[in-house]
Design an enzyme around this catalytic site. Structure first.
Site, mmCIF file in Angstrom:
data_model
loop_
_atom_site.group_PDB
_atom_site.id
_atom_site.type_symbol
_atom_site.label_atom_id
_atom_site.label_comp_id
_atom_site.label_asym_id
_atom_site.label_seq_id
_atom_site.Cartn_x
_atom_site.Cartn_y
_atom_site.Cartn_z
ATOM 1 N N ASP A 331 64.155 81.943 37.611
ATOM 2 C CA ASP A 331 63.614 82.307 36.297
ATOM 3 C C ASP A 331 62.288 83.048 36.426
ATOM 4 O O ASP A 331 61.539 82.846 37.379
ATOM 5 C CB ASP A 331 63.403 81.048 35.435
ATOM 6 C CG ASP A 331 62.441 80.065 36.079
ATOM 7 O OD1 ASP A 331 62.575 79.834 37.300
ATOM 8 O OD2 ASP A 331 61.544 79.551 35.387
ATOM 9 N N GLU A 332 62.035 83.861 35.447
ATOM 10 C CA GLU A 332 60.720 84.476 35.227
ATOM 11 C C GLU A 332 60.098 85.065 36.498
ATOM 12 O O GLU A 332 58.898 84.936 36.708
ATOM 13 C CB GLU A 332 59.751 83.435 34.634
ATOM 14 C CG GLU A 332 60.223 82.884 33.309
ATOM 15 C CD GLU A 332 59.381 81.711 32.800
ATOM 16 O OE1 GLU A 332 59.150 81.656 31.596
ATOM 17 O OE2 GLU A 332 58.967 80.855 33.614
HETATM 18 C C1 TNX Z 1 59.755 78.415 30.628
HETATM 19 S S1 TNX Z 1 62.471 77.654 31.041
HETATM 20 C C2 TNX Z 1 59.925 78.092 31.963
HETATM 21 C C3 TNX Z 1 59.059 77.084 32.586
HETATM 22 C C4 TNX Z 1 57.998 76.585 31.649
HETATM 23 C C5 TNX Z 1 58.598 76.380 30.284
HETATM 24 C C6 TNX Z 1 57.648 75.769 29.292
HETATM 25 C C7 TNX Z 1 62.225 78.208 32.403
HETATM 26 C C8 TNX Z 1 63.377 78.386 33.237
HETATM 27 N N1 TNX Z 1 60.981 78.523 32.728
HETATM 28 O O1 TNX Z 1 58.471 77.628 33.756
HETATM 29 O O2 TNX Z 1 57.504 75.392 32.162
HETATM 30 O O3 TNX Z 1 59.051 77.607 29.791
HETATM 31 O O4 TNX Z 1 58.305 75.430 28.117
#
Ligand code: TNX
Length: 517
Positions: A331-332
């Site tokens: 993710d991200e």
């Molecule tokens: C998104 S959901 C993230 C997390 C954060 C969260 C906080 C996801 C796969 N990644 O790194 O902790 O939002 O709500």
């Protein structure tokens, strides 16, 4: 039979039992009105009452090496709640006065299906496997605890009848982020105990992130010596030794919860990048990070050492994880260009395969060449739903606006975040994983999981107040057929579970949506 007639039966049999016993048991409700969560598939009330003190022993039919820990745990439960010591009479033939745990391979095609029969002088819990027996025992335990908490009398009885039950989804999960804040082995075990009450069967462990590396890797010791030493806000952090991790895996397995380890890659890796300079493209270790930004870190995808690192980490953790999945995050990864991300994932997916695990990842993994068995975890906000291109992959629903336990309940919730909106109880409960995201084929969806990200969560009470009671609703979505679920009925049953949580000293959120008993 109408409820009225059932009640007459029930009351008359109660009077008969009362007349014949000096300490009359007090039945609290007929079986099909018991406030069980998750709601079972079928409950049939009979006209008998079973005083708990007729039960003297546990006997087992069918063999399984896991019967022993399960039976021991059940005997302790019984002692605690009824003050009675049950005898473990493995081969006893007489079912009178016994609880029989019966494994019957021909019983059902579902591993977790069970049948619970409460007669006037015996109880039977039957499953195709020991796992089914265990789920049935959890139903029985709820009946005992709920009766006890509501009853005036110290003499307990259970309403007679039969429950036949099986889950809708094979994956009913929770996720705990131990990277943003670290939680002790005891805290994790306590969470596992609570999850098992509601038949949750997977615990996904988010073991690494920018702010902390939480699992000992013997071939890369600085990950925990350096990367494990802090957390959000600058506290001292911590990590699990491999022995701790194995202990958690075993503790969960005894409660039929499978641990899924996650190492988030190639982003969310600052703790690793701070521990080993060579994992960075510029050969300089980063600073440890204690804030809550996301999307700024990445492993160096062009270096061979990166893949040696990934291989060692996946190998060491896989060796300790009997479950089928290894979660590689994904993710991200905002600072990893897409073509680099895909190249990195091609190699990482091959490593997961080499160690005989099924890859699991956040849905951003979809850009890489994923094998068909890959389990994608869908987490986006509702606005992003259309961005998901369905492939044939299996999908786990963790929609932020419905499943995220770190979202605030409302504007006055002290803990949590609100980027995906507020998540009150009704919203968390009243939806169907099969039709939340348009264009997904219903059969792709293997279940749901409730993540608890811990940027703002510092101790067990914080975990509890964000998870409970919302995760109880998620547990019911995962277990109970959508056609049987109604918010009003659920809210009524949930109103009895506040006392159950209080008895366990769980600090839950006393939402005003519920008329707590
Ligand atoms: C998104 S959901 C993230 C997390 C954060 C969260 C906080 C996801 C796969 N990644 O790194 O902790 O939002 O709500």
């Amino acid at each position: 039979m109408s409820n009225f007639i059932k009640k007459i039966f029930f009351v008359s049999s109660f009077i008969l039992v009362t007349m014949s016993a000096c300490n009359p048991p007090e039945p609290i409700y007929v079986l099909d009105e018991a406030p069980l969560i998750p709601l079972p598939s079928s409950v049939v009330t009979s006209d008998v009452v079973m005083p708990l003190d007729v039960i003297r022993s546990v006997r087992t039919i069918g063999a399984d090496e896991r019967l022993n820990p399960i039976t021991q745990n059940f005997i302790s439960f019984w002692k605690k709640h009824t003050q009675q010591e049950l005898l473990y009479a493995v081969d006893a033939t007489d079912s009178n006065g016994a609880i029989t745990f019966e494994i019957d391979k021909g019983f059902s095609s579902d591993q977790e299906a069970y049948k619970l029969v409460i007669a006037s002088n015996e109880i039977t819990v039957k499953g195709k496997s020991i796992e089914g027996v265990f789920r049935g025992l959890k139903t029985l335990e709820q009946l005992v605890v709920l009766s006890k908490l509501q009853g005036e009398s110290q003499f307990l009885s259970l309403p007679g009848g039969e429950i036949t039950d099986q889950p809708t989804y094979g994956y009913r999960g929770a996720m705990l982020d131990v990277a943003r804040h670290f939680f002790s082995v005891a805290d994790v075990k306590r969470y596992i105990d609570l999850l098992s009450i509601y038949k949750i069967n997977f615990l996904h462990f988010h073991l690494s992130d920018d702010q902390g590396w939480r699992i000992e890797i013997k071939s890369w010791p600085k990950l925990t010596e350096i990367g494990g030493q802090t957390q959000v806000g600058g506290g001292e952090g911590g990590f699990y030794t491999q022995e701790d991790f194995k202990e958690i895996v075993k503790y969960a397995a005894d409660r039929f919860i499978t641990i899924i380890p996650e190492i988030d890659l190639p982003g969310h890796t600052n703790a690793a990048l701070a521990s080993y300079a060579e994992l960075n493209c510029n050969d300089k270790a980063t600073e440890l990070y204690t804030g809550i930004e996301v999307g700024f870190s990445t492993l160096c995808v062009d270096k061979e050492v990166t893949y040696a690192f990934v291989d060692d980490v996946i190998r060491e953790i896989s060796e300790m994880s009997p479950g089928p999945y290894f979660h590689i995050g994904g993710d991200e990864s905002h600072v990893t260009p897409e073509k680099d991300f895909n190249r990195f994932m091609d190699r990482t997916l091959a490593i997961v395969k080499k160690y005989n695990k099924i890859p699991m990842g956040w849905y951003e993994l979809i850009t890489a060449k994923i094998p068909e068995e890959t389990l994608l975890q869908y987490w986006a906000k509702t606005e992003d739903f259309s961005k998901v291109i369905p492939k044939k992959s299996k999908i786990l629903m963790s929609a932020a606006s419905y499943n995220y336990l770190d979202m605030k309940y409302d504007s006055i919730t002290p803990l949590g975040l609100s980027w995906a909106g507020y998540l009150p109880l009704k919203k968390a409960y009243d939806w169907d994983p099969k039709n939340l995201v348009p264009n997904l084929v219903p059969d792709q969806i293997i279940g749901l999981e409730a993540p608890l990200w811990t940027e703002t969560i510092e101790d067990f009470d914080d975990i509890a107040v964000m998870a409970f009671p919302r995760i109880i609703g998620h547990a019911e979505i995962g277990w109970t057929n959508a056609s049987q679920r109604k918010w009003e009925d659920y809210a009524h049953r949930l109103s009895f579970h506040g006392r159950l949580l209080e008895a366990l000293e769980v600090k839950y959120h006393p939402a005003t949506e519920i008329d707590w008993k």
